[in-house]
Design an enzyme around this catalytic site. Structure first.
Site, PDB file in Angstrom:
ATOM      1  N   GLU A   1       0.842  -1.201   0.000  1.00  0.00           N
ATOM      2  CA  GLU A   1       0.000   0.000   0.000  1.00  0.00           C
ATOM      3  C   GLU A   1       0.873   1.245   0.000  1.00  0.00           C
ATOM      4  O   GLU A   1       2.093   1.173   0.037  1.00  0.00           O
ATOM      5  CB  GLU A   1      -0.911   0.016   1.246  1.00  0.00           C
TER       6      GLU A   1
ATOM      7  N   ASP B   1     -10.005   1.659  -4.130  1.00  0.00           N
ATOM      8  CA  ASP B   1      -8.971   1.649  -3.097  1.00  0.00           C
ATOM      9  C   ASP B   1      -8.161   2.942  -3.217  1.00  0.00           C
ATOM     10  O   ASP B   1      -8.735   4.013  -3.303  1.00  0.00           O
ATOM     11  CB  ASP B   1      -8.122   0.384  -3.245  1.00  0.00           C
TER      12      ASP B   1
END
Length: 281
Positions: A15, A193
């Site tokens: 991430e 996301d």
């Protein structure tokens, strides 16, 4: 445009990619392993340090070092993770959540939001100003995720993943204040996301469980979809015209059709991104 693997790795939950122009490297995190990585595209090497808890995102600090959003709060640290200092302890309601995605803006502020694994509405989006003051910018959040700003700074884009879309706010660059939240994009492929914005003002949205990344016009129209050989694409960041993509292995039951899940990918987007910000605190 083809999506290529640039770092074959097995991140559990890759991430938070951000281009560090000072070192010409890509910073990114593996949330579940509590690792802050630095990928050097010139050499193809990737190094990391361990935080000791889950870490949601990272940004470069203008004064040197990094700012982190972790399981327990907001911290500064050196480039190698040393001399870590907690700025704010932040918890969720009910307790037990953590920081997730975030980034520094072009005006020296750091934004990051929280999430809870099994409870909706108990998280929030926060803004950390250069004077170290912390401000709650949105509440009733479930999974705080992607952030981005229009090239002129007048609009901020924001994803609370469980709502299934991307919202827009009026944004005041001089103060960081937000107003007039409205829905811009409804995502019908996987879940939205992380995201980033290019120099044309278009949004690039990573698709968790969507096997790809999408480009949307500033008015929310879908322009393009790019296939990624990984089910869970988590976020994206520009370095020049290269768009880097982080992915995850967590929760994937069958790796037969995605052996590269968890790897770092890239594509030549044909457009530059809005430069990454640095926290000025």
């Amino acid at each position: 445009m083809t999506v290529d693997v640039v770092l074959s790795t097995e991140a559990r939950l890759g991430e938070g990619p951000v281009w560090d122009a000072r070192s010409s490297t890509l910073r990114w995190v593996d949330i579940e392993r509590g690792e802050v990585h630095r990928f050097d595209p010139a050499s193809g090497t990737d190094t990391f340090f361990e935080v000791g808890e889950r870490v949601g995102t990272v940004a470069v600090r203008a004064a040197g070092g990094l700012v982190l959003a972790t399981q327990t709060g907001l911290y500064t640290c050196l480039d190698d993770g040393g001399r870590r200092t907690r700025l704010h302890e932040v918890d969720t309601d009910p307790p037990g959540g953590r920081f997730n995605d975030g980034k520094a803006d072009a005006w020296g502020r750091f934004w990051a939001g929280t999430m809870l694994d099994r409870t909706d509405g108990g998280a929030a989006l926060y803004r950390l100003d250069p004077d170290h003051s912390l401000h709650t910018m949105a509440t009733g959040v479930s999974v705080s995720n992607g952030l981005g700003w229009s090239p002129d700074g007048a609009t901020m884009y924001y994803t609370d993943t469980r709502t299934g879309g991307v919202d827009a706010f009026d944004h005041d660059p001089s103060t960081g204040d937000l107003a007039n939240r409205r829905r811009l994009v409804d995502v019908d492929r996987g879940w939205p996301d992380g995201m980033t914005v290019d120099s044309d003002g278009c949004l690039w949205v990573a698709l968790w469980d969507g096997w790809g990344v999408r480009r949307y016009a500033p008015d929310g129209r879908l322009l393009s979809t790019f296939e990624v050989p990984a089910q869970r694409v988590t976020s994206c960041a520009f370095a020049g015209t290269t768009l880097y993509l982080t992915t995850a292995r967590i929760g994937v039951r069958d790796f037969g059709d995605q052996p590269l899940a968890g790897s770092l990918f890239a594509l030549d987007a044909g457009v530059t991104g809005v430069p990454a910000g640095e926290w000025a605190g």
